[in-house]
Write a protein that holds these residues in place. Structure first.
Motif, PDB file in Angstrom:
ATOM      1  N   PRO A   1       0.826  -1.216   0.000  1.00 62.33           N
ATOM      2  CA  PRO A   1       0.000   0.000   0.000  1.00 62.33           C
ATOM      3  C   PRO A   1       0.860   1.266   0.000  1.00 62.33           C
ATOM      4  O   PRO A   1       2.033   1.224   0.371  1.00 62.33           O
ATOM      5  N   PRO A   2       0.282   2.393  -0.397  1.00 60.96           N
ATOM      6  CA  PRO A   2       1.010   3.659  -0.358  1.00 60.96           C
ATOM      7  C   PRO A   2       1.586   3.905   1.038  1.00 60.96           C
ATOM      8  O   PRO A   2       0.940   3.644   2.055  1.00 60.96           O
ATOM      9  N   GLY A   3       2.841   4.351   1.068  1.00 61.33           N
ATOM     10  CA  GLY A   3       3.516   4.630   2.331  1.00 61.33           C
ATOM     11  C   GLY A   3       4.212   3.432   2.952  1.00 61.33           C
ATOM     12  O   GLY A   3       4.931   3.572   3.936  1.00 61.33           O
ATOM     13  N   PHE A   4       4.035   2.239   2.383  1.00 61.30           N
ATOM     14  CA  PHE A   4       4.647   1.014   2.907  1.00 61.30           C
ATOM     15  C   PHE A   4       6.165   1.120   2.817  1.00 61.30           C
ATOM     16  O   PHE A   4       6.712   1.437   1.768  1.00 61.30           O
ATOM     17  N   GLN A   5       6.870   0.849   3.922  1.00 60.39           N
ATOM     18  CA  GLN A   5       8.332   0.884   3.902  1.00 60.39           C
ATOM     19  C   GLN A   5       8.870  -0.403   3.291  1.00 60.39           C
ATOM     20  O   GLN A   5       8.477  -1.505   3.686  1.00 60.39           O
ATOM     21  N   LEU A   6       9.753  -0.256   2.343  1.00 58.74           N
ATOM     22  CA  LEU A   6      10.306  -1.398   1.618  1.00 58.74           C
ATOM     23  C   LEU A   6      11.587  -1.879   2.279  1.00 58.74           C
ATOM     24  O   LEU A   6      12.486  -1.092   2.547  1.00 58.74           O
TER      25      LEU A   6
END
Length: 69
Positions: free
Chosen positions: A11-16
């Motif tokens: 999802p948007p904002g998810f830290q990779l």
């Protein structure tokens, strides 16, 4: 990974996590870095120094247009 974003897996904002993504996609970290660089240049991810890389909050303009067609 772009397709995973469209399916909502990232999802948007998810830290990779570089380690997790390399393991998940079965690639070495050098290959992953090349891929994330291309995704960053295309607007799919953002990177903040000392914080990491994150899924962009919105789709790049041309990809959002293609998705709506």
């Amino acid at each position: 990974m772009a397709q995973s974003h469209l399916r909502g897996q990232y999802p948007p904002g998810f830290q990779l996590s570089e380690v997790r993504l390399a393991d998940e996609f079965g690639v070495n970290r050098d290959t992953l870095r090349k891929s994330t660089r291309a995704l960053r240049e295309a607007g799919w991810i953002t990177t903040t120094p000392s914080m990491g890389s994150f899924v962009a909050e919105s789709l790049p303009a041309e990809d959002e247009h293609q998705r709506n067609e």
